[in-house]
Scaffold this motif. Structure first.
Motif, short mmCIF file in Angstrom:
data_model
loop_
_atom_site.label_atom_id
_atom_site.label_comp_id
_atom_site.label_asym_id
_atom_site.label_seq_id
_atom_site.Cartn_x
_atom_site.Cartn_y
_atom_site.Cartn_z
N ILE A 71 7.39 15.24 -0.70
CA ILE A 71 7.40 13.90 -1.27
C ILE A 71 8.39 13.02 -0.52
O ILE A 71 9.56 13.40 -0.32
N LYS A 72 7.94 11.87 -0.10
CA LYS A 72 8.81 10.91 0.58
C LYS A 72 9.95 10.53 -0.37
O LYS A 72 9.72 10.19 -1.53
N SER A 73 11.17 10.56 0.10
CA SER A 73 12.35 10.43 -0.78
C SER A 73 12.44 9.07 -1.46
O SER A 73 12.87 8.98 -2.61
N ASN A 74 12.03 8.00 -0.80
CA ASN A 74 12.13 6.67 -1.41
C ASN A 74 10.81 6.18 -1.96
O ASN A 74 10.55 5.01 -2.06
N ARG A 75 9.97 7.15 -2.28
CA ARG A 75 8.64 6.81 -2.78
C ARG A 75 8.72 6.04 -4.10
O ARG A 75 9.48 6.39 -4.97
N PHE A 81 0.84 -1.20 0.00
CA PHE A 81 0.00 0.00 0.00
C PHE A 81 0.87 1.25 0.00
O PHE A 81 2.00 1.23 0.52
N GLU A 82 0.33 2.32 -0.54
CA GLU A 82 0.98 3.62 -0.43
C GLU A 82 0.06 4.54 0.37
O GLU A 82 -1.15 4.59 0.13
N ILE A 83 0.65 5.23 1.32
CA ILE A 83 -0.11 6.11 2.21
C ILE A 83 0.38 7.54 2.04
O ILE A 83 1.59 7.80 2.06
N SER A 119 13.99 11.03 6.78
CA SER A 119 12.94 11.17 5.77
C SER A 119 11.57 10.99 6.43
O SER A 119 11.43 10.22 7.39
N PRO A 120 10.54 11.68 5.94
CA PRO A 120 9.20 11.49 6.50
C PRO A 120 8.68 10.09 6.22
O PRO A 120 9.10 9.43 5.26
N LEU A 121 7.77 9.62 7.06
CA LEU A 121 7.19 8.29 6.86
C LEU A 121 6.33 8.24 5.61
O LEU A 121 6.24 7.20 4.95
#
Length: 375
Positions: A371-375, A315-317, A329-331
């Motif tokens: 944007i989350k860096s490892n998205r 899932f992506e949140i 990095s943000p969650l």
């Protein structure tokens, strides 16, 4: 001989007066503004203003600021003269305004920076501040309003509680024209001065982030939206983004029956109840691959549920607000609301009301997307 920092400020303002850039009656920057402009402490900028006042170049008015003197001395014969003792004392607290700030609660993900910004702007504007927490109780909100007004506050800043009905004490203040600014939401059909994020646009951008990544089955999670403009607008933004993507809105994907992040529901029983509901929701909708979540703590709870389910589904949140750490990095990818500007704006709007100036019913503060860096 080297020039001191406060002399630099003095000479810069004197130069602007001599050149006509600053004219008689023009406003002089505040201590804080000068400190930021010249990269000095407020003690230094305060001393510079004291010297300018001693030289009769500026006039200082309690609670209003400093202005170029209406009658200036001979500018060609001025000498730098320091105050006999110290820069003038700040205005007596007896002459400061007094305001009440009423919040349901605050967290590091949203509210703490907002509160600090309000306090700093109040100090700059010579305003004392009383903080009341309602814990999202309408009765406590009504009591806080009554007690603060009875105490004699000059204005109120209120982040209203969630609920299906408007607070009668709040409506009375609006109708009476009492100096008041609402935070983070507005009251539909009620002409109260409000400051908030464009929640519809922000939710649209969050949802679009997911649709652009190829997600088509996207859920929306929040606390109950009734008469809470913040949540209602976020649902609208999510829905419009889904329609614009060509997927359409699946109403069964919208879950607004979660309570555990509300201030008066943050205990183990409600948290477990929400976790069970989220687990059932995920099981009942196996097509879902992503979530738009209305607040950070709810997103964290969702992530915990997914991890404990040990499912092979991924899932992506994305969410609103976040805990921010400079070295990590943000969650989740998230909407960052500009709490500092919001806090400054509510105080300035109160000042305008005290000066009998017209204020907008709704002031929108720009947000940003992180944007989350490892998205």
């Amino acid at each position: 001989m080297s020039v001191t920092l406060y002399e630099k400020i003095y000479q810069a303002i004197l130069k602007d007066i001599k050149s006509g850039k600053l004219k008689e009656g023009d406003r002089i920057p505040t201590e804080l503004e000068l400190a930021e402009q010249f990269n000095v402490s407020r003690i230094t900028s305060k001393k510079a203003l004291g010297i300018l006042s001693n030289a009769r170049l500026i006039e200082r008015h309690r609670g209003k600021g400093s202005y170029v003197a209406k009658v200036l001395p001979d500018l060609n014969q001025l000498e730098l003269s320091e105050p006999q003792h110290e820069a003038p004392e700040p205005p007596s607290h007896d002459n400061w305004k007094l305001i009440g700030v009423i919040l349901p609660d605050f967290t590091e993900s949203f509210g703490s920076k907002l509160l600090r910004a309000i306090e700093l702007k109040c100090a700059e504007r010579h305003i004392r501040m009383i903080l009341k927490l309602t814990h999202d109780s309408r009765e406590e909100e009504e009591f806080s309003i009554r007690s603060l007004v009875k105490m004699g506050v000059d204005g109120l800043i209120i982040l209203p509680v969630h609920g299906e009905h408007y607070n009668s004490e709040l409506l009375r203040l609006v109708l009476d024209g009492f100096p008041l600014v609402l935070l983070d939401r507005y009251l539909k059909g009620i002409p109260a001065c409000s400051v908030c994020t464009n929640n519809k646009k922000a939710a649209y951008e969050l949802t679009q982030l997911l649709t652009d990544s190829g997600h088509s089955h996207i859920a929306f999670l929040s606390t109950p939206p009734e008469n809470t403009s913040t949540i209602e607008d976020r649902i609208l933004g999510y829905s419009e983004a889904m329609l614009h993507s060509g997927v359409g809105v699946e109403h069964q994907y919208i879950n607004t029956a979660l309570y555990s992040t509300l201030p008066n529901h943050q205990h183990e029983g409600h948290i477990l109840k929400d976790q069970l509901m989220l687990r059932d929701f995920i099981d009942q909708h196996p097509q879902i691959t992503a979530f738009v979540v209305c607040e950070y703590l709810l997103a964290v709870n969702l992530q915990k549920v997914i991890q404990e389910m040990q499912t092979t589904r991924t899932f992506e949140i994305v969410c609103f607000d976040s805990m921010e750490h400079p070295i990590s990095s943000p969650l989740f990818s998230y909407v960052r609301q500009d709490e500092v500007t919001m806090g400054h704006q509510v105080v300035e709007l109160l000042n305008k009301q005290w000066d009998n100036k017209e204020v907008p019913t709704l002031s929108i503060i720009e947000h940003s997307l992180v944007i989350k860096s490892n998205r």
